[in-house]
Design a protein around this motif. Structure first.
Motif, PDB file in Angstrom:
ATOM      1  N   SER A 122       0.764  -1.294   0.058  1.00  0.00           N
ATOM      2  CA  SER A 122      -0.035  -0.100   0.010  1.00  0.00           C
ATOM      3  C   SER A 122       0.928   1.341  -0.124  1.00  0.00           C
ATOM      4  O   SER A 122       0.526   2.217  -0.799  1.00  0.00           O
ATOM      5  N   PRO A 123       1.643   1.489   1.022  1.00  0.00           N
ATOM      6  CA  PRO A 123       2.689   2.662   0.906  1.00  0.00           C
ATOM      7  C   PRO A 123       3.329   2.790  -0.522  1.00  0.00           C
ATOM      8  O   PRO A 123       3.400   3.855  -0.862  1.00  0.00           O
ATOM      9  N   VAL A 124       3.870   1.659  -0.955  1.00  0.00           N
ATOM     10  CA  VAL A 124       5.044   1.719  -2.181  1.00  0.00           C
ATOM     11  C   VAL A 124       3.697   2.248  -3.258  1.00  0.00           C
ATOM     12  O   VAL A 124       4.208   3.221  -4.079  1.00  0.00           O
ATOM     13  N   LEU A 125       2.816   1.527  -3.636  1.00  0.00           N
ATOM     14  CA  LEU A 125       1.873   1.901  -4.458  1.00  0.00           C
ATOM     15  C   LEU A 125       1.262   3.384  -4.462  1.00  0.00           C
ATOM     16  O   LEU A 125       1.202   4.143  -5.423  1.00  0.00           O
ATOM     17  N   GLU A 126       0.970   3.660  -3.388  1.00  0.00           N
ATOM     18  CA  GLU A 126       0.090   5.033  -3.112  1.00  0.00           C
ATOM     19  C   GLU A 126       1.089   6.138  -3.391  1.00  0.00           C
ATOM     20  O   GLU A 126       1.093   7.288  -3.879  1.00  0.00           O
ATOM     21  N   GLU A 127       2.385   5.907  -2.577  1.00  0.00           N
ATOM     22  CA  GLU A 127       3.416   7.058  -2.789  1.00  0.00           C
ATOM     23  C   GLU A 127       4.097   7.189  -4.261  1.00  0.00           C
ATOM     24  O   GLU A 127       4.070   8.377  -4.760  1.00  0.00           O
ATOM     25  N   PHE A 128       4.279   6.139  -5.026  1.00  0.00           N
ATOM     26  CA  PHE A 128       4.745   6.141  -6.446  1.00  0.00           C
ATOM     27  C   PHE A 128       3.594   6.944  -7.211  1.00  0.00           C
ATOM     28  O   PHE A 128       3.983   7.780  -7.984  1.00  0.00           O
ATOM     29  N   PHE A 129       2.420   6.691  -6.956  1.00  0.00           N
ATOM     30  CA  PHE A 129       1.532   7.075  -7.850  1.00  0.00           C
ATOM     31  C   PHE A 129       1.194   8.672  -7.324  1.00  0.00           C
ATOM     32  O   PHE A 129       1.414   9.418  -8.410  1.00  0.00           O
ATOM     33  N   PHE A 130       0.882   9.016  -6.104  1.00  0.00           N
ATOM     34  CA  PHE A 130       0.437  10.244  -5.618  1.00  0.00           C
ATOM     35  C   PHE A 130       1.774  11.210  -5.674  1.00  0.00           C
ATOM     36  O   PHE A 130       1.637  12.438  -6.261  1.00  0.00           O
ATOM     37  N   ARG A 131       2.504  10.790  -4.975  1.00  0.00           N
ATOM     38  CA  ARG A 131       4.086  11.781  -5.059  1.00  0.00           C
ATOM     39  C   ARG A 131       4.938  11.510  -5.907  1.00  0.00           C
ATOM     40  O   ARG A 131       5.590  12.324  -6.586  1.00  0.00           O
ATOM     41  N   GLY A 132       5.404  10.105  -6.268  1.00  0.00           N
ATOM     42  CA  GLY A 132       6.547  10.023  -7.233  1.00  0.00           C
ATOM     43  C   GLY A 132       6.213  10.124  -8.445  1.00  0.00           C
ATOM     44  O   GLY A 132       7.082  10.797  -9.312  1.00  0.00           O
ATOM     45  N   VAL A 133       4.961  10.136  -8.951  1.00  0.00           N
ATOM     46  CA  VAL A 133       4.547  10.355 -10.329  1.00  0.00           C
ATOM     47  C   VAL A 133       3.613  11.782 -10.646  1.00  0.00           C
ATOM     48  O   VAL A 133       3.933  12.569 -11.362  1.00  0.00           O
ATOM     49  N   LEU A 134       2.361  11.841 -10.185  1.00  0.00           N
ATOM     50  CA  LEU A 134       1.342  12.720 -10.177  1.00  0.00           C
ATOM     51  C   LEU A 134       1.854  13.953  -9.716  1.00  0.00           C
ATOM     52  O   LEU A 134       1.586  14.910 -10.421  1.00  0.00           O
ATOM     53  N   TYR A 135       2.586  13.977  -8.648  1.00  0.00           N
ATOM     54  CA  TYR A 135       2.687  15.428  -7.920  1.00  0.00           C
ATOM     55  C   TYR A 135       3.727  16.085  -8.841  1.00  0.00           C
ATOM     56  O   TYR A 135       3.570  17.193  -9.019  1.00  0.00           O
ATOM     57  N   GLY A 136       4.826  15.536  -9.239  1.00  0.00           N
ATOM     58  CA  GLY A 136       5.815  15.933 -10.271  1.00  0.00           C
ATOM     59  C   GLY A 136       5.166  16.485 -11.453  1.00  0.00           C
ATOM     60  O   GLY A 136       5.569  17.505 -12.231  1.00  0.00           O
ATOM     61  N   ARG A 137       4.455  15.710 -11.878  1.00  0.00           N
ATOM     62  CA  ARG A 137       3.813  16.065 -13.557  1.00  0.00           C
ATOM     63  C   ARG A 137       2.687  17.287 -13.190  1.00  0.00           C
ATOM     64  O   ARG A 137       2.598  18.043 -14.092  1.00  0.00           O
ATOM     65  N   LEU A 138       1.994  17.155 -12.067  1.00  0.00           N
ATOM     66  CA  LEU A 138       1.120  18.307 -11.884  1.00  0.00           C
ATOM     67  C   LEU A 138       1.866  19.469 -11.440  1.00  0.00           C
ATOM     68  O   LEU A 138       1.539  20.760 -11.946  1.00  0.00           O
ATOM     69  N   LYS A 139       3.040  19.531 -10.828  1.00  0.00           N
ATOM     70  CA  LYS A 139       3.954  20.643 -10.574  1.00  0.00           C
ATOM     71  C   LYS A 139       4.226  21.217 -11.895  1.00  0.00           C
ATOM     72  O   LYS A 139       4.552  22.433 -11.776  1.00  0.00           O
ATOM     73  N   GLU A 140       4.383  20.589 -12.822  1.00  0.00           N
ATOM     74  CA  GLU A 140       4.724  21.316 -14.296  1.00  0.00           C
ATOM     75  C   GLU A 140       3.694  22.039 -14.819  1.00  0.00           C
ATOM     76  O   GLU A 140       3.822  23.033 -15.532  1.00  0.00           O
ATOM     77  N   LEU A 141       2.529  21.790 -14.308  1.00  0.00           N
ATOM     78  CA  LEU A 141       1.270  22.339 -14.779  1.00  0.00           C
ATOM     79  C   LEU A 141       0.636  23.498 -14.024  1.00  0.00           C
ATOM     80  O   LEU A 141       0.325  24.498 -14.570  1.00  0.00           O
ATOM     81  N   ILE A 142       0.601  23.305 -12.691  1.00  0.00           N
ATOM     82  CA  ILE A 142       0.081  24.265 -11.762  1.00  0.00           C
ATOM     83  C   ILE A 142       1.042  24.609 -10.655  1.00  0.00           C
ATOM     84  O   ILE A 142       0.573  25.285  -9.835  1.00  0.00           O
TER      85      ILE A 142
END
Length: 205
Positions: A122-142
């Protein structure tokens, strides 16, 4: 702009597809009994992690040099465990609905499976999705603040009930800050693992 939006949507729909491929077959059987939620998370992690790892590595060049050492690990683990205890005590004192029912679903049954799912999958899945990937890509946009707010809101909604949603939102803000501060998914993952471990210890003992 279009490319940045696509970079956000691709991992989102990838994980959604992985969830559907697991949950649809699981809904047709009862062989996993009361451990169904744990097995669901484990299977989704196994299916989704190769792609999430690829996305995370693909974005490596967008992240600054990581500042990570054993002191940071110990400090963040302490914060994660402490936050879990404080939120539990606060929610019990306020009589917040839904918090205990979630724990009962996750923290009953096979203890080895609980350890595997709550401290690894659970921690690995959620952190890679929300912080590892989604956060960085959202940061580019907003930008940083916008990405922190959106991922924290998404993390709260992901937990599907009021108590866990509030906890997830505030914890999500801190986890996103950890990702930004240390520039590695190891940082929020350590906090997440420590928080889950504290919750398990409180339930068991």
């Amino acid at each position: 702009m279009r490319d940045r939006v696509q970079r956000i949507l691709i991992p989102f729909f990838y994980c959604l597809a992985a969830a559907c491929l697991v949950e649809i077959p699981l809904a047709q059987t009862d062989i996993f009994g009361k451990d169904i939620i744990l097995w669901d998370t484990l299977f989704r992690t196994i299916l989704a992690m190769p792609g999430l790892w690829y996305f995370y590595r693909e974005d490596q060049g967008l992240r600054k040099k990581s500042e990570w050492d054993i002191k940071n690990l110990i400090g963040l683990a302490g914060i994660g465990g402490f936050a879990s205890v404080i939120f539990r005590v606060l929610f019990e004192w306020l009589g917040m609905p839904g918090y205990e029912s979630v724990e009962q679903n996750l923290l009953t049954g096979n203890q080895v499976l609980q350890l595997l799912v709550l401290l690894v999958a659970s921690p690995v899945l959620e952190e890679f999705f929300f912080r590892g990937v989604l956060y960085g890509r959202l940061k580019e946009l907003i930008g940083v603040k916008g990405a922190m707010m959106v991922t924290a809101l998404g993390f709260g909604l992901y937990h599907t009930n009021l108590s866990q949603g509030i906890y997830g939102f505030f914890m999500g803000l801190f986890l996103a800050w950890c990702m930004e501060r240390f520039q590695t998914v190891k940082a929020p993952a350590v906090v997440h693992i420590a928080a889950n471990l504290a919750a398990m210890c409180m339930e068991w003992f």
